[in-house]
Design an enzyme around this catalytic site. Structure first.
Site, PDB file in Angstrom:
ATOM      1  N   HIS A  36      -2.509   2.587  -5.750  1.00 34.00           N
ATOM      2  CA  HIS A  36      -3.299   1.388  -5.485  1.00 34.00           C
ATOM      3  C   HIS A  36      -3.516   0.572  -6.758  1.00 34.00           C
ATOM      4  CE1 HIS A  36      -4.935  -0.236  -1.818  1.00 34.00           C
ATOM      5  NE2 HIS A  36      -5.986  -0.694  -2.459  1.00 34.00           N
ATOM      6  N   ARG A  77       0.847  -1.192   0.000  1.00 31.00           N
ATOM      7  CA  ARG A  77       0.000   0.000   0.000  1.00 31.00           C
ATOM      8  C   ARG A  77       0.881   1.240   0.000  1.00 31.00           C
ATOM      9  NH1 ARG A  77      -2.063  -3.525   4.007  1.00 31.00           N
ATOM     10  NH2 ARG A  77      -4.174  -4.298   3.565  1.00 31.00           N
ATOM     11  N   LYS A 123      -2.041  -2.509   8.046  1.00 29.57           N
ATOM     12  CA  LYS A 123      -3.133  -1.966   8.843  1.00 29.57           C
ATOM     13  C   LYS A 123      -3.087  -2.542  10.251  1.00 29.57           C
ATOM     14  CE  LYS A 123      -6.325  -0.999   5.048  1.00 29.57           C
ATOM     15  NZ  LYS A 123      -7.673  -1.267   4.483  1.00 29.57           N
ATOM     16  N   HIS A 164      -3.761  -9.072   3.557  1.00 29.43           N
ATOM     17  CA  HIS A 164      -5.198  -9.128   3.824  1.00 29.43           C
ATOM     18  C   HIS A 164      -5.453 -10.033   5.025  1.00 29.43           C
ATOM     19  CE1 HIS A 164      -6.374  -8.069  -0.605  1.00 29.43           C
ATOM     20  NE2 HIS A 164      -6.129  -6.999   0.121  1.00 29.43           N
ATOM     21  N   ARG A 207      -0.853  -1.892  -6.894  1.00 32.01           N
ATOM     22  CA  ARG A 207      -1.110  -2.990  -5.952  1.00 32.01           C
ATOM     23  C   ARG A 207      -2.080  -4.001  -6.575  1.00 32.01           C
ATOM     24  NH1 ARG A 207      -1.302  -4.501  -0.440  1.00 32.01           N
ATOM     25  NH2 ARG A 207      -3.378  -4.955   0.403  1.00 32.01           N
ATOM     26  N   TYR A 267      -9.935 -10.817  -6.756  1.00 33.53           N
ATOM     27  CA  TYR A 267      -9.032 -10.981  -7.892  1.00 33.53           C
ATOM     28  C   TYR A 267      -9.363 -12.211  -8.726  1.00 33.53           C
ATOM     29  CZ  TYR A 267      -6.484  -7.246  -5.690  1.00 33.53           C
ATOM     30  OH  TYR A 267      -6.156  -6.031  -5.145  1.00 33.53           O
TER      31      TYR A 267
END
Length: 301
Positions: free
Chosen positions: A243, A145, A169, A269, A246, A278
């Protein structure tokens, strides 16, 4: 300071200290909550599900996207869950408010040719240009990110083993492999960074990996400008940003047969369901190949 503001500030401190949320996330929560209480004009203890639904309805009527409204509802839910867990309220009014059904758009990604053209476009032997090349190599080569890129420090690099330590995150750390081209680009950039640091006598207390000409850590906004600049230079008209690279990283891996759980780990994730978007991209890609390549389709064209 009124009671509501005090509750909100305590909640934001909880997000920062207990959950390790990023400054951007905390700012979004703060904005959403103050907007909500400006609408309801009442204390948190007096808010009911009708008031929350009224706020959500107003947001939709204003023309805000479902994604934006869903984020605001998520902020409200998290806040009232916090108040409930702290014993400040006896009933959580947000639990009775249904989620909005959001149609997830497939993320845009670049073709392999356009990706290579974009990454290779910064080619001058200058500090800023070599920095830009290294950033583009990392964004695509590692799928990180933009916030993760900007927060990288020199100590997070392990060029010998070809690895970087990324803080995602919630401050969750993961190790991501570096490709050979990314390693080479970083080495060239670091050599110029070293010369610039000596010349301008940058402070060495903190060692951000990517810096500007003044030695300050590069910002998300600056990275976005870099991506847009080089995209326009090679004739990409669509609106893209960090992004996009990414998404391109993940899409290209899947097309080449990478396992979905491996991609999940590389992207950081927490849930496989997030990564599964995806698979829809890959299906679309397969259908395009089928339409172009199948003998029956060729006969029809």
């Amino acid at each position: 300071m009124d009671t509501t503001t005090n509750y909100i500030n305590n909640f934001l401190n909880y997000l920062k200290l207990q959950r390790g949320e990023s400054p951007n996330t905390i700012r979004a929560y703060k904005k959403d909550l103050f907007e909500f209480f400006q609408f309801v004009k009442t204390m948190p203890e007096e808010v009911d599900s009708v008031a929350i639904r009224g706020f959500i309805s107003e947001q939709i009527l204003k023309g805000n996207s479902k994604t934006t409204v869903t984020r605001k509802l998520s902020s409200i839910r998290s806040f009232f869950s916090y108040l409930y867990s702290e014993g400040i309220i006896k009933i959580n009014p947000a639990r009775a408010v249904s989620s909005l059904k959001v149609r997830r758009n497939l993320p845009k990604f670049l073709t392999i040719d356009d990706t290579f053209k974009l990454i290779e476009s910064p080619s001058e032997d200058k500090f800023i240009v070599q920095r830009d090349r290294a950033m583009l190599e990392l964004l695509y080569g590692c799928g990180i990110r933009v916030s993760e890129l900007c927060s990288l420090n020199l100590e997070d690099l392990n060029l010998k083993d070809g690895l970087i330590k990324v803080k995602g995150k919630g401050q969750k750390e993961r190790i991501v492999p570096l490709g050979q081209k990314a390693k080479e680009a970083i080495k060239k950039y670091l050599a110029m960074r070293h010369i610039l640091r000596i010349k301008k006598r940058f402070a060495t207390q903190e060692a951000p990996l990517f810096i500007n000409n003044r030695g300050n850590r590069i910002s998300d906004r600056q990275v976005r400008r870099v991506v847009i600049k080089y995209a326009k230079a090679i004739g990409i008209q669509e609106k893209i940003g960090p992004h996009t690279l990414r998404h391109t990283f993940a899409s290209h891996l899947l097309m080449e047969g990478a396992d979905l759980r491996v991609i999940q780990e590389l992207l950081g994730h927490s849930s496989l369901s997030t990564t599964q978007i995806y698979t829809h991209i890959d299906l679309k890609h397969l259908m395009e190949i089928y339409d172009k390549s199948h003998p029956l389709n060729k006969e029809e064209n």
